[in-house]
Design an enzyme around this catalytic site. Sequence first.
Site, mmCIF file in Angstrom:
data_model
loop_
_atom_site.group_PDB
_atom_site.id
_atom_site.type_symbol
_atom_site.label_atom_id
_atom_site.label_comp_id
_atom_site.label_asym_id
_atom_site.label_seq_id
_atom_site.Cartn_x
_atom_site.Cartn_y
_atom_site.Cartn_z
ATOM 1 N N GLY A 186 0.820 -1.197 0.000
ATOM 2 C CA GLY A 186 0.000 0.000 0.000
ATOM 3 C C GLY A 186 0.853 1.245 0.000
ATOM 4 O O GLY A 186 2.090 1.176 -0.065
ATOM 5 N N PRO A 187 0.239 2.431 0.062
ATOM 6 C CA PRO A 187 0.987 3.695 -0.010
ATOM 7 C C PRO A 187 1.945 3.852 1.170
ATOM 8 O O PRO A 187 1.778 3.205 2.213
ATOM 9 C CB PRO A 187 -0.124 4.767 0.054
ATOM 10 N N PRO A 188 2.953 4.709 1.042
ATOM 11 C CA PRO A 188 3.880 4.958 2.157
ATOM 12 C C PRO A 188 3.161 5.622 3.327
ATOM 13 O O PRO A 188 2.258 6.433 3.140
ATOM 14 C CB PRO A 188 4.930 5.909 1.550
ATOM 15 N N GLY A 189 3.572 5.264 4.527
ATOM 16 C CA GLY A 189 3.099 5.955 5.720
ATOM 17 C C GLY A 189 1.750 5.531 6.242
ATOM 18 O O GLY A 189 1.166 6.228 7.063
ATOM 19 N N GLY A 191 1.213 2.521 7.795
ATOM 20 C CA GLY A 191 1.371 1.641 8.948
ATOM 21 C C GLY A 191 1.734 0.212 8.622
ATOM 22 O O GLY A 191 1.510 -0.680 9.441
ATOM 23 N N THR A 193 4.783 -1.223 8.200
ATOM 24 C CA THR A 193 5.893 -1.695 9.030
ATOM 25 C C THR A 193 5.480 -1.820 10.491
ATOM 26 O O THR A 193 5.809 -2.803 11.161
ATOM 27 C CB THR A 193 7.088 -0.725 8.909
ATOM 28 N N SER A 494 -7.552 2.058 -16.590
ATOM 29 C CA SER A 494 -8.782 2.307 -15.820
ATOM 30 C C SER A 494 -9.479 3.602 -16.226
ATOM 31 O O SER A 494 -10.436 3.999 -15.566
ATOM 32 C CB SER A 494 -8.476 2.343 -14.325
ATOM 33 N N LYS A 537 -9.780 4.471 -4.612
ATOM 34 C CA LYS A 537 -10.540 5.352 -5.506
ATOM 35 C C LYS A 537 -11.806 5.873 -4.821
ATOM 36 O O LYS A 537 -12.193 7.035 -5.013
ATOM 37 C CB LYS A 537 -10.884 4.603 -6.791
#
Length: 587
Positions: A186-189, A191, A193, A494, A537
Site C-alpha cells: 500500500g501507499p507509504p506511511g 502503517g 511496518t 482504468s 478510488k
Amino acid sequence: MATSKWYLWLHWFRDASFWIEIKHRFFDVAFTPVFTDVSMHRPALVEEKVKTMHRKYMLQEQLKAIKKELGIEKDDKDAIEEKFRERLKDLTVPTVVKEVIDEELNKLSLLDNHSSEFSVTRNYLDWLTNIPWGKTSEENMDLERASKVLEEDHYGMEDVKKRILEFIAVSNLRGSTQGKILCFHGPPGVGKTSIAKSIARALNRNYYRFSVGGMTDVAEIKGHRRTYIGAMPGKIIQCLKKTKTENPLILIDEVDKIGRGYQGDPSSALLEVLDPEQNNNFLDHYLDVPVDLSKVLFICTANVTDTIPEPLRDRMEMIEVSGYVAEEKIAIAEQYLIPQARESTERVAVRNLQKQIEKILRKTAFKIVKNEISSVEVNDENLQDFVGKPLFTQDRLYETTPPGVVMGLAWTAMGGSTLFIETTQYKPFSEDKKYEGSMQVTGHLGDVMKESANIAYSFAKSFMLSEFPENDFLQKAHLHLHVPEGAVPKDGPSAGCTMVSALLSLALNKPIRQHTAMTGEISLTGKVLPVGGIKEKSIAAKRVGVNCLIMPAENKKDYADLPKYITEGLDVHFVEHYKDVFKIIFS
C-alpha cells in the site's frame, strides 16, 4: 713532523672529549657528546633489550603455569573451547552441526594462537555456537489478546486486522504459523511496518527488521564464503543470533525495490528463504551447515506489487493496506499522533499528518519558552500561523465540469486520486471530405493509457454513429485530449470510460451529471472491464465531495467489502456496458 702534528690536532678536534672540555670550561654544565660513535655500543644495547624481553616472557609464562596449576587460570585454547561448549549446553544442536563444531574445535587446538587460521576458525565457531539451535519463544495464539494489541497500536484498518486474526486462528488450529508468508502492500506511511511489529507483540515473538530496498548483493541474504577477508553470515543468520530464538518474526521491508547487480540477484536468493518447502534446510554460505527457518514467521512490505518478481510474489499472500479518509485521520491524530508527538516518539502511522502535528507543537513550545504564551488553541483562524499556507487552495480542478470534461479516478503508489480528462476542438472542420478528424493526446501518459485513449476514440465514434447518426462531430473534428498535471507520469488501464464520456460530452456539447466520477476500462465493443484499487478510488472520490460513482459490475464484490464510513453518502452504480454509463451521466 709537521704532518703528524696536524694529524694529532685534527684527531683531537674530532674527538668527543674536546667538545666536552669546551662545554665544561665555558658553560660549566654537563654535556652529552653528540658525535659519539655509538656503533660500538649497539650490540650491547640490543643484547640488553633481548635479555629484558626474554626475562619478562619467561616470568609471564611461569605465572601462567603457576595459575594453571593452582586452577586460577586456564590455557587460552582451553578457555575458548570451554566457552564454546558452555554456549551449546542448553541447545539442541543437530547431529550434522555438532560434528562440524567438534571438528573445528579439534582443529583449533592444533593451531597457533597468533596464526590467521586460528582467528578464522575462532570466528566461525563463534557464529556456529551463537545460533539458537532448538531454542524458541513460547508463542501466544490467544485471539482476544491479539485483537487487543492490534486495536491499541492501530486505528481503523479493519480488513487488515480481520485478515491477521484469521491467520492467527488458522495457525492456532494447525499449531504452527509455518507455510504462510504475508505481504502488506500500500501507499507509504499507512502503517505497514508498524503493524508487523504489532503482530510480533501479539504472538509473543521476537522482532527483527531489515530492508532489501536497493540491495544488489546476494551475500546480504546468503552470507560470504569464509575464504574472504571480513566474511560474515547473511541477514537471516544475523537475525537468529540477535533474537536468540528460532521462531522470530522477520520483517523484510521494501521487497518491491530489491535490486540486481553483478554480485547476483538477491530476489532469487529470497526464494529459498521464503519457500516453506525449502527453508527448513537453508544453507548460508558462511556457516555452510543447514539451518531450519521453517519456524520463522516472514512478513514483507511493498508500495506496489508490479515490481515484485513474479516467483517471489507467488510465495506470498498479498494483503492490501489502504489510505485513510478524513474522519480516520482526525481520530488517528487525537488518539495516537498528538500524544506520541508530545512524548517525541518515533513511530509513524500517518506520516504527513504527523509532520504537521509536530510542526504545531514545535512552534507552540518555542512561544511558551519565550514567555509569549502559556497555552494555545489551534483553530481554523490561526492554523496557517503554525503549518503555513495551504498547498492546495481547492480539492478539485473543476467545481462544475463543462462539456468535454469528466472526472475519473486513479490509483497511485500514494493512494487514490482524482483524474480529470479534458477534451477540446483545436481546429475547425475541413470541408474537404478527404480529410477526416484526428485526435492528439497529452499529459505524460504511459503506453497503456495511450492505447486506452485510442480505443476510447474509436468506440466514441462508433457509439455516435449508432446512437446519433446525424452528429458527425467526432468524424470530422480535430480533437485534443489532455490529462492535467503533465509533469506527473500517468499510466494504467482504468480511464477508458472516462475518456469516452469526455469525447461524447464534447460531441453533444452537454456537460455530464455534476459531482460524478467514474473508473473502468472499456473494450472496443463497449464492455466495461474491472479495475483495481476500489478502496483507494472510493476514498479519493469522497475526499473531494463526489456523491455519484460509476464502477464496473465485476468490482461490486470489492466495493461490498469496504467499511460503512467510506461508502456512506455515496450513490454507486455498477455497469456492464457503456450504454449504462451513458444513461446515468446524461439522464
